[in-house]
Design an enzyme around this catalytic site. Sequence first.
Site, PDB file in Angstrom:
ATOM      1  N   ASP A 201       0.828  -1.210   0.000  1.00 50.47           N
ATOM      2  CA  ASP A 201       0.000   0.000   0.000  1.00 50.47           C
ATOM      3  C   ASP A 201       0.863   1.261   0.000  1.00 50.47           C
ATOM      4  O   ASP A 201       2.086   1.182   0.098  1.00 50.47           O
ATOM      5  CB  ASP A 201      -0.955  -0.009   1.198  1.00 50.47           C
ATOM      6  N   GLU A 204       3.437   1.578   2.558  1.00 50.84           N
ATOM      7  CA  GLU A 204       4.554   0.642   2.383  1.00 50.84           C
ATOM      8  C   GLU A 204       4.589  -0.462   3.420  1.00 50.84           C
ATOM      9  O   GLU A 204       5.640  -0.998   3.735  1.00 50.84           O
ATOM     10  CB  GLU A 204       5.898   1.404   2.419  1.00 50.84           C
ATOM     11  N   GLU A 205       3.444  -0.782   3.979  1.00 48.92           N
ATOM     12  CA  GLU A 205       3.434  -1.738   5.086  1.00 48.92           C
ATOM     13  C   GLU A 205       2.597  -2.972   4.827  1.00 48.92           C
ATOM     14  O   GLU A 205       2.887  -4.039   5.353  1.00 48.92           O
ATOM     15  CB  GLU A 205       2.888  -1.053   6.352  1.00 48.92           C
TER      16      GLU A 205
HETATM   17  C1  NOJ Z   1       9.089   3.189   6.467  1.00 46.48           C
HETATM   18  C2  NOJ Z   1       7.876   3.421   5.655  1.00 46.48           C
HETATM   19  O1  NOJ Z   1       8.125   4.385   4.701  1.00 46.48           O
HETATM   20  C3  NOJ Z   1       6.730   3.814   6.499  1.00 46.48           C
HETATM   21  O2  NOJ Z   1       5.591   4.001   5.744  1.00 46.48           O
HETATM   22  C4  NOJ Z   1       6.508   2.740   7.471  1.00 46.48           C
HETATM   23  O3  NOJ Z   1       5.440   3.093   8.302  1.00 46.48           O
HETATM   24  C5  NOJ Z   1       7.751   2.481   8.260  1.00 46.48           C
HETATM   25  N1  NOJ Z   1       8.838   2.173   7.395  1.00 46.48           N
HETATM   26  C6  NOJ Z   1       7.530   1.367   9.261  1.00 46.48           C
HETATM   27  O4  NOJ Z   1       7.290   0.154   8.567  1.00 46.48           O
HETATM   28  C1  NOJ Z   2       6.552   7.009   4.380  1.00 50.27           C
HETATM   29  C2  NOJ Z   2       5.186   7.051   3.804  1.00 50.27           C
HETATM   30  O1  NOJ Z   2       4.399   6.085   4.461  1.00 50.27           O
HETATM   31  C3  NOJ Z   2       5.220   6.792   2.319  1.00 50.27           C
HETATM   32  O2  NOJ Z   2       3.922   6.948   1.804  1.00 50.27           O
HETATM   33  C4  NOJ Z   2       6.152   7.744   1.629  1.00 50.27           C
HETATM   34  O3  NOJ Z   2       6.245   7.402   0.283  1.00 50.27           O
HETATM   35  C5  NOJ Z   2       7.522   7.710   2.259  1.00 50.27           C
HETATM   36  N1  NOJ Z   2       7.442   7.876   3.679  1.00 50.27           N
HETATM   37  C6  NOJ Z   2       8.413   8.817   1.712  1.00 50.27           C
HETATM   38  O4  NOJ Z   2       7.867  10.063   1.980  1.00 50.27           O
END
Ligand code: NOJ
Ligand code: NOJ
Length: 615
Positions: A201, A204-205
């Site tokens: 998603d 990124e999780e």
């Molecule tokens: C980095 C990701 O970009 C972010 O979206 C996520 O919540 C954290 N890692 C923890 O998994």
């Molecule tokens: C974490 C966010 O969850 C993700 O959506 C984003 O792409 C990265 N950080 C970089 O900003």
Amino acid sequence: MRFSSSVAGVLSLLCSQAVAFSLRGRDLESFIAAERAIALQGVLNNIGPDGSQVAGAGNYIIASPSKEDPDYFFTWTRDAALTMQMIVDEFIFGNTALEKYIDEYIKAQAILQTVSNPSGSLLPSGLGLGEPKYLANGQRFNGAWGRPQRDGPALRAIALMTYSDWLLRNGQSAKARNIVWPVISNDLSYVGQYWNQTGFDLWEEVQGSSFFTVQNQHRSLVQGTKLARDLRVTCTGCDQAPQVLCFLQSFWNGKYIVSNTNTNIARTGLDGNSILGPISVFDIDAYCDSLTFQPCNSKSLANFKAVVDSFRTAYSINAGIPKNQGVAVGRYTEDVYYNGNPWYLITTAAAEFLYDAVAQWRARHVLYVDETSLAFFKDLYPDVVVRQYNSGNYNSPFEQIMRAVLAYADSFVAVAEKYTPASGALAEQFNRDTGVPLSARDLTWSYAAFVTMAERRAGQYPRSWNTRQAAAPPATCSASSTPGVYAPATAAGAPNVTIACQINVIFNVNASTYFGENVYIVGNTTELGEWNADVLNTALALSAGGYSAERPLWSVNTFLPAGESISYKYARQENCGQPYLYETQNRTLTIPPCGGAAITVEDAWTGPVGTSGGC
Ligand code: NOJ
Ligand code: NOJ
């Protein structure tokens, strides 16, 4: 004054001219005017190679200048595309100086499409386009990550198609057809081929199906259908649009949008995902009953209320705020990233969503309140009933409701204002208890999101993407796919990569590790970092997703050059910065020749065992 002295002058000028506004309105008005300029500059500062905050970056939109806690000094395809969409809109609205950033983006993305990475490569089947992020110089990022992320190609195509549509209307269709379209075509091919496969998603999780992703995939294919017709080219993949629209309907559970499906996470599904989606597919010409989940759609509104209400009790800074006023909004209430906090870009997205909805009702001159949307309106206008409200004069119920929704929108911006420091800098998050900025500083996406919100509030709307002509979904959804056509976009500046034929290789290694220890593969190929001592940034990371008491499995699913013989070994990363531990001997592997099937390598760690540093 909340701003540095350079803006204070502009501010006081604005204030003195705005005597007609109420005090609240006047404050917000001047905040937005000043912050919009700061935000646009904040974006430009983060674009390499010349951006003042990102020295050393290549020609890429960097997520944030922050290099540690967290390290966001990378270019994400999603963040960059959403930012470029804002830049294209600003350009079309009249900021002609921005065109150079658009041209640079086209070139940089054409090159990036050809960079082979842990998700795969451009040739032969487009898999590399699903890679979420690259190093700031445009090279592949090998670290463990939630990949692929299938929103990136759709969002990039949308930004480039919006610009191409402008080119077409301004006598430059040759540039659109010959230079930009080949980049777009790769991305639309990817969407048409893989929309029905799960991926990670936008946060990124979660591996599964994501509402935001599917909604943008649908838009990209509809917009692609129209642009291809206008340019007299073929869109491979666009024929999937009705199927994608069919699938999009499945996220609605009767009460709200479940943002992640086809997954087994223990969450409600209420997620800022489903507020960001409707604003990125906003079409001023759309009908509110369009199946595309526009902001003015009853389901989108019911969902908006459900998501926003979930945050009313989640954060202490939201305590006591009445239901007709905006609150600080985060990703989802179960979030633990930095302990789970509100985000600037989602709080301003809530405002943008409401400005969009009002613009659509006013453009249609009618509002239908139904059972689904009734509760949303009740919070703002208690006299509301289920019926059709036709537009009317200032005192008409229609206009009273519009003003109530606009006041509600403004109150979300006021929340963002309250937690914005005097400098106007926007980080990623602000603390749920104290409101103090948190996580990545000067987040490009936070700034871009502020600008798009301010555009909508000012009545600036991007042109229609043809929602009215979108083909209806079939009666029964099916899991279809159109094989893509992929080629390096050389006219835009991509290197003329040829079939670097790759084979899907899965490495499984049994390695008992302590919590906090990680496992990588190092080796003699580019993909494995060429024995570089900087393991973290160059080696291929394995995942412990399948690790159990029965089997200490570390695994990675990757692509390696067909026919090559490679040397490799596994390495352990310790938890407190102790030196890496390597296996005692090199291993060898011969990758099958081009056209061969996927292979799985089963290994067992042979070498020193790690010990926690106890930090
Ligand atoms: C980095 C990701 O970009 C972010 O979206 C996520 O919540 C954290 N890692 C923890 O998994
Ligand atoms: C974490 C966010 O969850 C993700 O959506 C984003 O792409 C990265 N950080 C970089 O900003």
